[in-house]
Design an enzyme around this catalytic site. Structure first.
Site, PDB file in Angstrom:
ATOM      1  N   SER A 124       0.837  -1.204   0.000  1.00  0.00           N
ATOM      2  CA  SER A 124       0.000   0.000   0.000  1.00  0.00           C
ATOM      3  C   SER A 124       0.868   1.248   0.000  1.00  0.00           C
ATOM      4  O   SER A 124       1.974   1.250   0.564  1.00  0.00           O
ATOM      5  CB  SER A 124      -0.865  -0.010   1.263  1.00  0.00           C
ATOM      6  OG  SER A 124      -1.453   1.248   1.473  1.00  0.00           O
ATOM      7  N   TYR A 149      -2.057  -1.578  10.707  1.00  0.00           N
ATOM      8  CA  TYR A 149      -2.291  -2.057   9.335  1.00  0.00           C
ATOM      9  C   TYR A 149      -1.118  -1.671   8.441  1.00  0.00           C
ATOM     10  O   TYR A 149      -0.563  -2.488   7.712  1.00  0.00           O
ATOM     11  CB  TYR A 149      -3.605  -1.471   8.782  1.00  0.00           C
ATOM     12  CG  TYR A 149      -3.729  -1.634   7.287  1.00  0.00           C
ATOM     13  CD1 TYR A 149      -4.057  -2.861   6.723  1.00  0.00           C
ATOM     14  CD2 TYR A 149      -3.483  -0.555   6.412  1.00  0.00           C
ATOM     15  CE1 TYR A 149      -4.132  -3.020   5.345  1.00  0.00           C
ATOM     16  CE2 TYR A 149      -3.565  -0.702   5.042  1.00  0.00           C
ATOM     17  CZ  TYR A 149      -3.895  -1.940   4.511  1.00  0.00           C
ATOM     18  OH  TYR A 149      -3.953  -2.087   3.145  1.00  0.00           O
ATOM     19  N   LYS A 153       1.977  -3.986   6.308  1.00  0.00           N
ATOM     20  CA  LYS A 153       2.397  -3.888   4.900  1.00  0.00           C
ATOM     21  C   LYS A 153       3.910  -3.694   4.834  1.00  0.00           C
ATOM     22  O   LYS A 153       4.608  -4.341   4.048  1.00  0.00           O
ATOM     23  CB  LYS A 153       1.677  -2.721   4.201  1.00  0.00           C
ATOM     24  CG  LYS A 153       0.190  -2.940   4.034  1.00  0.00           C
ATOM     25  CD  LYS A 153      -0.092  -4.159   3.184  1.00  0.00           C
ATOM     26  CE  LYS A 153      -1.552  -4.515   3.111  1.00  0.00           C
ATOM     27  NZ  LYS A 153      -1.806  -5.861   2.591  1.00  0.00           N
TER      28      LYS A 153
HETATM   29  P1  NAD Z   1     -10.874  -7.391   0.802  1.00  0.00           P
HETATM   30  O1  NAD Z   1     -11.078  -7.446   2.270  1.00  0.00           O
HETATM   31  O2  NAD Z   1     -12.048  -7.113  -0.065  1.00  0.00           O
HETATM   32  O3  NAD Z   1     -10.175  -8.736   0.301  1.00  0.00           O
HETATM   33  C1  NAD Z   1      -9.312  -9.496   1.121  1.00  0.00           C
HETATM   34  C2  NAD Z   1      -9.764 -10.941   1.017  1.00  0.00           C
HETATM   35  O4  NAD Z   1      -8.899 -11.767   1.816  1.00  0.00           O
HETATM   36  C3  NAD Z   1     -11.189 -11.180   1.503  1.00  0.00           C
HETATM   37  O5  NAD Z   1     -11.887 -11.921   0.532  1.00  0.00           O
HETATM   38  C4  NAD Z   1     -11.016 -11.986   2.802  1.00  0.00           C
HETATM   39  O6  NAD Z   1     -12.090 -12.868   3.016  1.00  0.00           O
HETATM   40  C5  NAD Z   1      -9.711 -12.708   2.532  1.00  0.00           C
HETATM   41  N1  NAD Z   1      -8.919 -13.122   3.693  1.00  0.00           N
HETATM   42  C6  NAD Z   1      -8.511 -12.378   4.745  1.00  0.00           C
HETATM   43  N2  NAD Z   1      -7.742 -13.099   5.558  1.00  0.00           N
HETATM   44  C7  NAD Z   1      -7.635 -14.338   5.012  1.00  0.00           C
HETATM   45  C8  NAD Z   1      -6.951 -15.528   5.376  1.00  0.00           C
HETATM   46  N3  NAD Z   1      -6.213 -15.606   6.488  1.00  0.00           N
HETATM   47  N4  NAD Z   1      -7.045 -16.607   4.568  1.00  0.00           N
HETATM   48  C9  NAD Z   1      -7.800 -16.552   3.427  1.00  0.00           C
HETATM   49  N5  NAD Z   1      -8.469 -15.456   3.035  1.00  0.00           N
HETATM   50  C10 NAD Z   1      -8.379 -14.352   3.825  1.00  0.00           C
HETATM   51  O7  NAD Z   1      -9.720  -6.307   0.517  1.00  0.00           O
HETATM   52  P2  NAD Z   1      -9.248  -5.644  -0.842  1.00  0.00           P
HETATM   53  O8  NAD Z   1      -9.675  -4.238  -0.839  1.00  0.00           O
HETATM   54  O9  NAD Z   1      -9.606  -6.511  -1.984  1.00  0.00           O
HETATM   55  O10 NAD Z   1      -7.675  -5.667  -0.608  1.00  0.00           O
HETATM   56  C11 NAD Z   1      -6.865  -6.737  -1.046  1.00  0.00           C
HETATM   57  C12 NAD Z   1      -5.452  -6.509  -0.534  1.00  0.00           C
HETATM   58  O11 NAD Z   1      -4.969  -5.247  -0.990  1.00  0.00           O
HETATM   59  C13 NAD Z   1      -5.349  -6.470   0.994  1.00  0.00           C
HETATM   60  O12 NAD Z   1      -4.131  -7.078   1.374  1.00  0.00           O
HETATM   61  C14 NAD Z   1      -5.313  -4.989   1.288  1.00  0.00           C
HETATM   62  O13 NAD Z   1      -4.660  -4.709   2.500  1.00  0.00           O
HETATM   63  C15 NAD Z   1      -4.530  -4.464   0.096  1.00  0.00           C
HETATM   64  N6  NAD Z   1      -4.788  -3.049  -0.182  1.00  0.00           N
HETATM   65  C16 NAD Z   1      -6.079  -2.627  -0.344  1.00  0.00           C
HETATM   66  C17 NAD Z   1      -6.333  -1.291  -0.579  1.00  0.00           C
HETATM   67  C18 NAD Z   1      -7.745  -0.788  -0.753  1.00  0.00           C
HETATM   68  O14 NAD Z   1      -7.957   0.411  -0.737  1.00  0.00           O
HETATM   69  N7  NAD Z   1      -8.742  -1.662  -0.961  1.00  0.00           N
HETATM   70  C19 NAD Z   1      -5.269  -0.371  -0.653  1.00  0.00           C
HETATM   71  C20 NAD Z   1      -3.968  -0.831  -0.498  1.00  0.00           C
HETATM   72  C21 NAD Z   1      -3.737  -2.186  -0.252  1.00  0.00           C
HETATM   73  C1  UD1 Z   2      -7.161   5.026   3.858  1.00  0.00           C
HETATM   74  C2  UD1 Z   2      -6.136   4.612   4.883  1.00  0.00           C
HETATM   75  C3  UD1 Z   2      -4.958   3.948   4.179  1.00  0.00           C
HETATM   76  C4  UD1 Z   2      -5.451   2.753   3.355  1.00  0.00           C
HETATM   77  C5  UD1 Z   2      -6.537   3.216   2.385  1.00  0.00           C
HETATM   78  C6  UD1 Z   2      -7.154   2.029   1.697  1.00  0.00           C
HETATM   79  C7  UD1 Z   2      -6.356   6.147   6.764  1.00  0.00           C
HETATM   80  C8  UD1 Z   2      -5.724   7.276   7.520  1.00  0.00           C
HETATM   81  N1  UD1 Z   2      -5.723   5.765   5.653  1.00  0.00           N
HETATM   82  O1  UD1 Z   2      -6.526   5.911   2.957  1.00  0.00           O
HETATM   83  O2  UD1 Z   2      -4.013   3.497   5.127  1.00  0.00           O
HETATM   84  O3  UD1 Z   2      -4.382   2.187   2.626  1.00  0.00           O
HETATM   85  O4  UD1 Z   2      -7.585   3.890   3.117  1.00  0.00           O
HETATM   86  O5  UD1 Z   2      -7.900   2.497   0.615  1.00  0.00           O
HETATM   87  O6  UD1 Z   2      -7.384   5.628   7.167  1.00  0.00           O
HETATM   88  N2  UD1 Z   2     -12.939  11.224   3.528  1.00  0.00           N
HETATM   89  C9  UD1 Z   2     -13.971  12.086   3.836  1.00  0.00           C
HETATM   90  N3  UD1 Z   2     -15.144  11.571   4.278  1.00  0.00           N
HETATM   91  C10 UD1 Z   2     -15.339  10.225   4.438  1.00  0.00           C
HETATM   92  C11 UD1 Z   2     -14.269   9.345   4.111  1.00  0.00           C
HETATM   93  C12 UD1 Z   2     -13.080   9.885   3.671  1.00  0.00           C
HETATM   94  O7  UD1 Z   2     -13.843  13.312   3.717  1.00  0.00           O
HETATM   95  O8  UD1 Z   2     -16.413   9.805   4.869  1.00  0.00           O
HETATM   96  C13 UD1 Z   2     -11.678  11.792   3.045  1.00  0.00           C
HETATM   97  C14 UD1 Z   2     -10.495  11.443   3.897  1.00  0.00           C
HETATM   98  O9  UD1 Z   2     -10.315  12.364   4.925  1.00  0.00           O
HETATM   99  C15 UD1 Z   2      -9.353  11.470   2.878  1.00  0.00           C
HETATM  100  C16 UD1 Z   2     -10.033  11.061   1.559  1.00  0.00           C
HETATM  101  O10 UD1 Z   2     -11.423  11.244   1.765  1.00  0.00           O
HETATM  102  O11 UD1 Z   2      -8.892  12.765   2.751  1.00  0.00           O
HETATM  103  C17 UD1 Z   2      -9.759   9.622   1.173  1.00  0.00           C
HETATM  104  O12 UD1 Z   2     -10.062   8.798   2.285  1.00  0.00           O
HETATM  105  P1  UD1 Z   2     -10.028   7.193   2.208  1.00  0.00           P
HETATM  106  O13 UD1 Z   2     -10.876   6.747   1.085  1.00  0.00           O
HETATM  107  O14 UD1 Z   2     -10.338   6.688   3.584  1.00  0.00           O
HETATM  108  O15 UD1 Z   2      -8.525   6.870   1.808  1.00  0.00           O
HETATM  109  P2  UD1 Z   2      -7.131   7.266   2.509  1.00  0.00           P
HETATM  110  O16 UD1 Z   2      -7.343   8.109   3.698  1.00  0.00           O
HETATM  111  O17 UD1 Z   2      -6.232   7.778   1.459  1.00  0.00           O
END
Ligand code: NAD
Ligand code: UD1
Length: 338
Positions: A124, A149, A153
């Site tokens: 991330s 969290y 990462k």
């Molecule tokens: P998500 O929660 O939708 O998907 C994660 C999946 O992993 C789920 O289906 C959950 O059931 C499964 N899971 C969790 N623990 C498990 C385990 N021990 N064994 C088997 N399955 C397990 O999340 P996502 O948004 O699809 O994110 C996927 C990855 O990307 C995660 O590692 C997350 O931290 C990373 N990531 C997500 C974002 C974001 O904004 N969505 C941003 C940066 C990084």
């Molecule tokens: C957040 C996490 C980041 C994670 C990412 C996953 C925090 C501090 N950071 O990032 O670690 O990897 O999600 O996607 O939680 N906002 C509003 N109103 C809302 C929700 C969000 O104004 O109801 C604003 C937030 O203040 C921010 C922006 O929207 O400025 C984006 O927020 P968000 O979608 O939560 O993403 P990040 O904060 O970038």
């Protein structure tokens, strides 16, 4: 080729299944459905007309991972599985360290024992922490995370790098995602957060749908052009296509490589809200609110390395992200449980 997707039923995993199947690859999913539904995989099959082989199991349990690897010939794995709620990680840090770190260690041990030494890891942009100035570049010093969290990462990146140093046959690709939003254009798969969404786009969608009364805009006094925070929002299908390139790269190269997956462009909260209203022809209930603790004013990628080395570039616009997110929300007001 045939790829193992841990957490493949989740938000990013399900879209990556579509991208891989559409590119002619096979996918095998291992998921414990702790934050997802098997319905997402049935929808992937509907979109692509192809089969998804799915195993229910926990990546922290070697017998569950081995069961997959004994039955399937795998060329490389993407490790999506993990917990991802930032706020929750502050309250139950041990669950986060246990699940997010143990799953990686167990998965790597099992992959190695089966001679599959290729992994793409979901990292991330949060690892850039508060000490760097955007645009973030892959060679910046990382760390300085503000929550458990983020540290999981960071630690996973360290573990995977050390593994590759110990055994140069490994190929490790660390993908630092920026802010994935939107949904597949069919509206059949999308983000299905449990409880009250933390992230901006799902909260906007639920406000538009009337599930939430009001969108709170957290902070309008940041040192940014309009005072609200700037982020690098990225369409989840662009992100999914980035995984196709990363896996193809992992199959052909040994070593460790890090790539930012972002558009390289930042948008403020006001800009996202305005785009959502304009594209979808509606007005959101919204109000300015105090800053949210832990938010950085700006975060966006230098996306040049992924373009140069992987040949990947995000193609979809902010308007596409807003339209597709709302399309998914309208078609699935209660997510996969509707
Ligand atoms: P998500 O929660 O939708 O998907 C994660 C999946 O992993 C789920 O289906 C959950 O059931 C499964 N899971 C969790 N623990 C498990 C385990 N021990 N064994 C088997 N399955 C397990 O999340 P996502 O948004 O699809 O994110 C996927 C990855 O990307 C995660 O590692 C997350 O931290 C990373 N990531 C997500 C974002 C974001 O904004 N969505 C941003 C940066 C990084
Ligand atoms: C957040 C996490 C980041 C994670 C990412 C996953 C925090 C501090 N950071 O990032 O670690 O990897 O999600 O996607 O939680 N906002 C509003 N109103 C809302 C929700 C969000 O104004 O109801 C604003 C937030 O203040 C921010 C922006 O929207 O400025 C984006 O927020 P968000 O979608 O939560 O993403 P990040 O904060 O970038």
């Amino acid at each position: 080729m045939r790829f193992l997707l841990t957490g493949g039923a989740g938000f990013i995993g399900s879209h990556t299944c579509v991208a891989l199947l559409s590119a002619g690859h096979d996918v095998v999913v291992l998921d414990n459905y702790s934050n997802s539904s098997p319905e997402a995989l049935r929808r992937v099959e509907r979109i692509t007309g192809k089969k998804v082989k799915a195993y229910e199991g926990d990546c922290c349990k070697a017998q569950d991972v081995n069961r997959v690897l004994e039955n399937e010939k795998i060329d490389a794995a993407v490790h999506f599985a993990g917990f991802k709620a930032v706020g929750e990680s502050v309250h139950i840090p041990l669950n986060y360290y246990e699940n997010n770190i143990n799953s990686t260690i167990t998965l790597c041990r099992c992959l190695s024992a089966h001679g599959v030494k290729r992994i793409v890891f979901s990292s991330s942009a949060t690892v850039y922490g508060a000490d760097n100035q955007p645009p973030y570049k892959e060679d910046m010093r990382v760390g300085g995370c503000t929550n458990p969290y983020g540290w999981t990462k960071y630690m996973n990146e360290v573990i995977l790098r050390d593994l590759q140093v110990s055994d140069p046959e490994w190929s490790v690709v660390l993908l630092r995602y920026f802010n994935p939003v939107g949904a597949h254009e069919s509206g059949l798969i999308g983000e299905d957060p449990s409880g009250i969404p933390n992230n901006l786009m799902p909260f906007i969608c639920q406000t538009a749908a009337g599930v939430r009364d009001m969108l709170h805009i957290f902070g309008n006094d940041y040192p940014t052009p309009d005072g609200t925070c700037v982020r690098d929002y990225l369409h989840v299908m662009d992100l999914a296509e980035g995984h196709v390139k990363a896996l193809e790269y992992a199959v052909e190269h040994q070593g460790t490589e890090v790539f930012n997956l972002g558009t390289g462009e930042g948008y403020s909260v006001y800009q996202v809200v305005n785009a959502f209203e304009r594209v979808n022809g509606l007005t959101l209930n919204k109000e300015d609110a105090p800053r949210r603790e832990g938010d950085l004013p700006e975060s966006f990628a230098d996306a040049g390395k992924a373009e140069k080395i992987l040949g990947w570039k995000a193609r979809r616009s902010l308007e596409d992200m807003c339209r597709d997110a709302w399309h998914w929300q309208k078609m699935n007001p209660r997510g996969y449980h509707g």
